[in-house]
Design an enzyme around this catalytic site. Structure first.
Site, PDB file in Angstrom:
ATOM      1  N   LYS A  34      -6.418  -5.645 -22.484  1.00 26.94           N
ATOM      2  CA  LYS A  34      -7.227  -6.369 -23.459  1.00 26.94           C
ATOM      3  C   LYS A  34      -6.854  -5.959 -24.883  1.00 26.94           C
ATOM      4  O   LYS A  34      -6.605  -6.814 -25.736  1.00 26.94           O
ATOM      5  CB  LYS A  34      -8.710  -6.090 -23.191  1.00 26.94           C
ATOM      6  CG  LYS A  34      -9.626  -6.947 -24.040  1.00 26.94           C
ATOM      7  CD  LYS A  34     -11.093  -6.577 -23.850  1.00 26.94           C
ATOM      8  CE  LYS A  34     -11.523  -6.577 -22.416  1.00 26.94           C
ATOM      9  NZ  LYS A  34     -12.627  -7.434 -22.083  1.00 26.94           N
ATOM     10  N   HIS A 478     -17.567 -14.806 -10.929  1.00 24.74           N
ATOM     11  CA  HIS A 478     -17.071 -13.581 -10.303  1.00 24.74           C
ATOM     12  C   HIS A 478     -16.495 -13.870  -8.922  1.00 24.74           C
ATOM     13  O   HIS A 478     -15.373 -13.466  -8.592  1.00 24.74           O
ATOM     14  CB  HIS A 478     -18.224 -12.574 -10.208  1.00 24.74           C
ATOM     15  CG  HIS A 478     -17.826 -11.275  -9.589  1.00 24.74           C
ATOM     16  ND1 HIS A 478     -18.010 -11.012  -8.259  1.00 24.74           N
ATOM     17  CD2 HIS A 478     -17.250 -10.177 -10.116  1.00 24.74           C
ATOM     18  CE1 HIS A 478     -17.576  -9.803  -7.989  1.00 24.74           C
ATOM     19  NE2 HIS A 478     -17.105  -9.269  -9.101  1.00 24.74           N
ATOM     20  N   SER A 795      19.844  -0.947  13.972  1.00 25.21           N
ATOM     21  CA  SER A 795      18.641  -1.608  13.480  1.00 25.21           C
ATOM     22  C   SER A 795      17.568  -0.527  13.377  1.00 25.21           C
ATOM     23  O   SER A 795      17.275   0.151  14.374  1.00 25.21           O
ATOM     24  CB  SER A 795      18.222  -2.712  14.447  1.00 25.21           C
ATOM     25  OG  SER A 795      17.042  -3.310  13.964  1.00 25.21           O
ATOM     26  N   CYS A 862      14.025  -3.579  11.588  1.00 18.77           N
ATOM     27  CA  CYS A 862      13.183  -4.505  12.356  1.00 18.77           C
ATOM     28  C   CYS A 862      11.772  -3.971  12.554  1.00 18.77           C
ATOM     29  O   CYS A 862      10.977  -4.561  13.260  1.00 18.77           O
ATOM     30  CB  CYS A 862      13.821  -4.851  13.694  1.00 18.77           C
ATOM     31  SG  CYS A 862      14.006  -3.440  14.776  1.00 18.77           S
TER      32      CYS A 862
HETATM   33  C1  PEP Z   1      10.090   0.083  15.642  1.00 20.40           C
HETATM   34  O1  PEP Z   1       9.849   1.125  16.240  1.00 20.40           O
HETATM   35  O2  PEP Z   1      10.104  -0.009  14.417  1.00 20.40           O
HETATM   36  C2  PEP Z   1      10.349  -1.150  16.396  1.00 20.40           C
HETATM   37  C3  PEP Z   1      10.705  -2.242  15.770  1.00 20.40           C
HETATM   38  O3  PEP Z   1      10.134  -1.115  17.722  1.00 20.40           O
HETATM   39  P1  PEP Z   1       8.686  -1.199  18.386  1.00 20.40           P
HETATM   40  O4  PEP Z   1       7.713  -1.509  17.289  1.00 20.40           O
HETATM   41  O5  PEP Z   1       8.774  -2.259  19.394  1.00 20.40           O
HETATM   42  O6  PEP Z   1       8.554   0.151  18.941  1.00 20.40           O
END
Ligand code: PEP
Ligand code: MG
Length: 912
Positions: A34, A478, A795, A862
């Site tokens: 502000k 709000h 991965s 992943c």
């Molecule tokens: C992880 O461990 O990050 C993964 C992707 O495998 P999961 O969640 O299936 O154990």
């Protein structure tokens, strides 16, 4: 002004009309949002009531010293006060022509309504006379004084505002009038006397010795005392419970502090040529280029936001008699602000007897749809570049666009309509207090919070609820502002709802319908509809503006985005969202339902023929599964992870078996059946593990039961072969989970390759199927150079990597102690949501080591973090090839990855 650290900054004009502002918009960390923007508005020549700002750092110094003022600061404030008085030609508290000031909080990041404000400061039993004389409006003057006492008492002294509201109600009843505006000057003068008495009776003398005279606590008459106490209260409000909760919710650091803006008051309640309002330079719900907001004639400050009276749309302002000039000037200010800040701004203004004053501006909060539209339009208008447009949209906000809507084909009757304040639909039980909403959610049920109007104390309930419904207040109330910020669906101002919060029910005017606590209701924040009962919800399709911004983000993004999916429907969905492959197909998800029995019979039986039968059945089922997946993702990589279940997920629970056996015995079931169940129980018991998450799972299972991976690899290969023969282009990859030492991978890779060679020759096709591993154990990460010699890709399973790096059980800690850790700031955020720097370091080490021995290795992530925008930034910096996340997070990840790439070259424009 002599000390080294500058703690107070002036803004606005001096008596000669020269701008004496000491700050600017880049100083938000010092002046708060502000203060910095008041300074900036003054710098670009907009009409800002003069004042000064006490820095955020002063607030923290004061708080850290145990609410003790740093040396010399009070003197500096006094100097700035005197300077302001000289600039205004009036003195605070002066009997003839008093200067009144507002004392407002203003943190570096916007925290709407969370901290305190005091208005009309400087009024006392003497200066009220001056105000009456100057304005020749005793009613206005007494109203200002009673407002000041009320606000000071509740904000600074912590008295219950109801004490004062009740006195006003009693006065209205006694006079037989309906609204505050019907009270006369004499009534208000009487109220002032009553209010001071309430103050005396309720403020504890022991806490405020300085306010005691003749043995009685008195409302402070000395403006210096008023000012100091008000500033201290605003400092203190930085750490009030709702501000603390808001910061936690919005990941705002606790050590920023709030600035305090002391500013000359201007009045929107000086009659019909005065007004006050809040506005946006574009529509914050849709992004349309239109002036948007509300105003009230003859009203003060918070009246508009508080929703006490019903407001008028801002577009009408310039047509109101006596406000034409100010209304036209306001529209010019909108344009000036947008051109200057190069963004949609929100504004608070007051018109005092025809003269426009700007009280605040900041970059306006907006819905995701609006953010996309504004970014694209501003790029078209040449106001911002394409890169900036991409940076303008908060990836987390895109979730709003993926919010459910009412199913078009559903049948329902709309029982009430309000304003469409925050998009998306919500279904849940009606709850009439924040506490009930929290309790319902904690009990695992969904609810919609129904309130006359929300206030900051309702925040916990607003966070807990699926949706928010109010019967009062406009789109800048709000409820509307907070709901939009949180992405929670909200319908506000549904006036036909007659809410009785005590009875926990809402009657719908003109009908005999009553919504009672616990009744299922549905609200649609996109249309403003309220429905009694649960309406079927559907998710919207992604088109238009979102596609445009995502395509622009794709132009800059260097990291790939894949999806975690284990059925063809999710695979197709994610492809539609722009996924460039499947980064993780969790095959254990294909073993649910009937198939659980099959895998159980494999694991629990030693008889080869039974095992073979189970394997044959699984092979057929899995070949079909993979066929569907590869077809849905034709031409794109699909990483299939070999079975990775902690075994307890596949076996019946011993406790349930025990109960079942007891029941069978009680019911006199055949002895043979009971014996069979007992045998099963002893097999399950024999396989039980104390720590299944750290036990027989992942590659360990594959090594113990080599037939399982052999079956899965065969199914992958056969599905690929079949699709190749159909002329498609399947691109499966095989991933081995939970590897900690190279020989695990070596062994399983060798076995998989043998199967691939066999199937290729049986089917007469060429199969080039990469084989890689998950890195989800610290040992694997720090020996990644060895592991990479046998892996075509890594991965990172950051869920397990977080679990094992911290030694946190991923199934338990988030509901057990992580919330406490977050509350106490022992952890800055939940490491299962946003990747922890220590875990990220393991990922980084593994990438470097992996590349050192295998320069061609593909590196992805992943774990759930692949869909978290902050983590995506981290993974970009580490140099991963792609992130993989759940289908609905794919659009977020695309945008976050684009922004991560842009941030390297242009800085984070969103922080502007
Ligand atoms: C992880 O461990 O990050 C993964 C992707 O495998 P999961 O969640 O299936 O154990
Ligand atoms: Mg894992």
């Amino acid at each position: 002004m002599t000390e080294e650290v500058k703690r107070v900054y002036a803004f606005g004009k001096d008596a000669q009309g020269n701008n004496v502002t000491e700050g600017n918009t880049s100083m938000k960390a010092v002046l708060g949002g502000k203060g910095a923007n008041l300074a900036e508005m003054a710098n670009i020549g907009l009409p800002v009531p003069p004042g000064f700002t006490i820095s955020c750092q002063t607030c923290m110094e004061y708080a850290n010293a145990g609410n003790v003022w740093p040396e010399g600061v009070l003197d500096t404030i006094q100097e700035y006060r005197e300077d302001l008085e000289a600039r205004m030609g009036k003195k605070i508290g002066e009997a003839s022509d008093p200067l009144l000031v507002s004392v407002r909080s203003g943190a570096p990041l916007s925290m709407p309504g969370m901290m305190d404000t005091v208005l009309n400061l400087g009024l006392n039993d003497e200066s009220i006379k001056g105000l009456i004389a100057q304005t020749e409006n005793p009613r206005f003057a007494w109203d200002s004084y009673r407002r000041f006492i009320q606000m000071f008492s509740s904000v600074v002294m912590g008295l219950d505002s109801d004490l004062f509201e009740n006195a006003i109600t009693a006065m209205k009843n006694a006079r037989g009038v309906a609204t505050d505006t019907d009270l006369t000057a004499e009534d208000l003068q009487e109220l002032v006397v009553e209010f001071k008495q309430i103050f005396t009776e309720n403020v504890p003398a022991s806490d405020y010795a300085s306010l005691v005279s003749d043995g009685t606590v008195r409302f402070p008459q000395d403006p210096s005392v008023q000012l100091q106490l008000a500033i201290e209260a605003v400092f203190g409000s930085w750490n009030n419970p709702r501000a603390t909760l808001y910061r936690k919710q919005n990941k705002i650091a606790d050590d920023l502090g709030t600035a305090v803006n002391v500013q000359s008051m201007v009045f929107g309640n000086k009659g019909n040529t005065s007004a006050t309002g809040v506005a946006f330079t574009r529509n914050p719900a849709t992004g349309e280029k239109e002036f948007y907001g509300d105003y009230l004639v003859n009203a003060q400050g918070e009246d508009v936001v508080a929703g006490i009276r019903n407001t008028s749309p801002i577009a009408d302002l310039k047509h109101v008699e006596g406000l034409e000039e100010a209304g036209t000037e306001l529209e010019e200010v909108f344009v000036t602000l947008e051109n200057h800040f190069r963004d949609m701004c929100d504004i608070e203004f007051t018109i005092e007897q025809g003269k426009l004053w700007m009280l605040q501006t900041r970059v306006g909060k907006r819905t995701a749809a609006s953010a996309l539209h504004i970014a694209i339009e501003m790029e078209k208008e040449g106001l911002i570049t394409k890169k900036e447009a991409v940076m303008r949209v908060d990836p987390e906000q895109l979730d709003q666009l993926l919010h459910p809507q009412f199913d078009k084909h559903a049948n329902y009757d709309v029982v009430a309509k309000g304003l469409n304040a925050s998009p998306g639909a919500a279904v849940g039980e009606a709850m009439f207090s924040a506490a009930d909403a929290v309790a319902t959610t904690e009990a695992g049920r969904k609810c919609v919070l129904v309130r006359w109007e929300t206030n900051p104390d309702d925040l916990a309930g607003m966070i807990a609820a699926e949706g928010i419904l109010t019967s009062h207040g406009g789109k800048t109330s709000h409820a509307a502002v907070i709901a939009r910020g949180m992405g929670t669906p909200c319908v506000c101002g549904a006036e036909m709802l007659k809410i009785d919060a005590e009875k926990k029910e809402a009657a719908i005017a003109g009908t005999d319908i009553v919504i009672r606590e616990g009744d299922m209701i549905s609200i649609d924040g996109t249309s403003g509809c309220v429905v009694l009962g649960a309406v079927e919800l559907v998710l919207p399709e992604l088109t238009g503006d979102l596609d445009t911004i995502l395509e622009w983000a794709d132009e800059f993004r260097t990291m790939g985005v894949r999806a975690n999916a284990d059925n063809p429907e999710d695979a197709e969905l994610s492809r539609g969202f722009g996924a460039e492959g499947i980064g993780l197909c969790r095959t254990e998800h294909m073993f649910l339902g009937d198939r659980k029995q099959i895998i159980q019979s494999f694991i629990l039986n030693e008889e080869p023929s039974i095992r073979q039968k189970a394997l044959d059945e699984l092979l057929e089922a899995q070949t079909g599964d993979f066929y569907g997946m590869f077809k849905a993702m034709d031409g794109l990589p699909v990483i299939v992870r070999l079975l990775d279940p902690p075994l307890h997920e596949f076996l019946d629970s011993p406790r349930e078996l025990d109960v079942e056996i007891t029941r069978m015995v009680c019911e006199g079931a055949p002895a043979a059946d009971i014996a069979e169940k007992r045998a099963l129980l002893s097999q399950v018991d024999a396989m039980a593990e104390v720590n299944p998450m750290l036990g027989l799972r992942g590659c360990r299972l594959a090594i113990l039961y080599p037939e399982l991976p052999a079956m899965q690899v065969r199914a992958i290969a056969m599905a690929a072969a079949r699709l190749q023969k159909e002329g498609l282009h399947p691109e499966p990859e095989i991933m081995i989970p939970l590897v900690s030492v190279l020989p695990e991978l070596e062994t399983l890779r060798g076995e998989a390759e043998e199967v691939l060679v066999q199937v290729a020759s049986e089917e007469g096709v060429e199969l080039n199927i990469p084989i890689g591993t998950m890195i989800e154990l610290p040992r694997a990460a720090v020996t990644a150079d060895e592991i990479a010699t046998k892996a075509d890709f890594f991965s990172f399973g950051t869920n397990d990597l977080t679990q094992t790096a911290f030694g946190f059980s991923r199934d338990d800690v988030e509901s057990k102690f992580v919330p406490r850790y977050l509350e106490r700031r022992i952890l800055p955020f939940n490491p299962f949501e946003t990747v922890d720097p220590g875990v990220a370091m393991l990922v980084d080490i593994a990438c470097q080591k992996g590349r050192a021995t295998n320069p061609d290795i593909t590196l992805g992530v992943c774990g759930e973090h692949g869909g978290d925008p902050d983590s995506v930034k981290t993974f970009h910096k580490i140099g991963l090839t792609y992130v993989s996340c759940s289908p609905y997070r794919v659009p977020l990840a695309r945008l976050a990855a684009g922004q991560a790439a842009l941030a390297e070259t242009m800085g984070d424009a969103r922080d502007k």
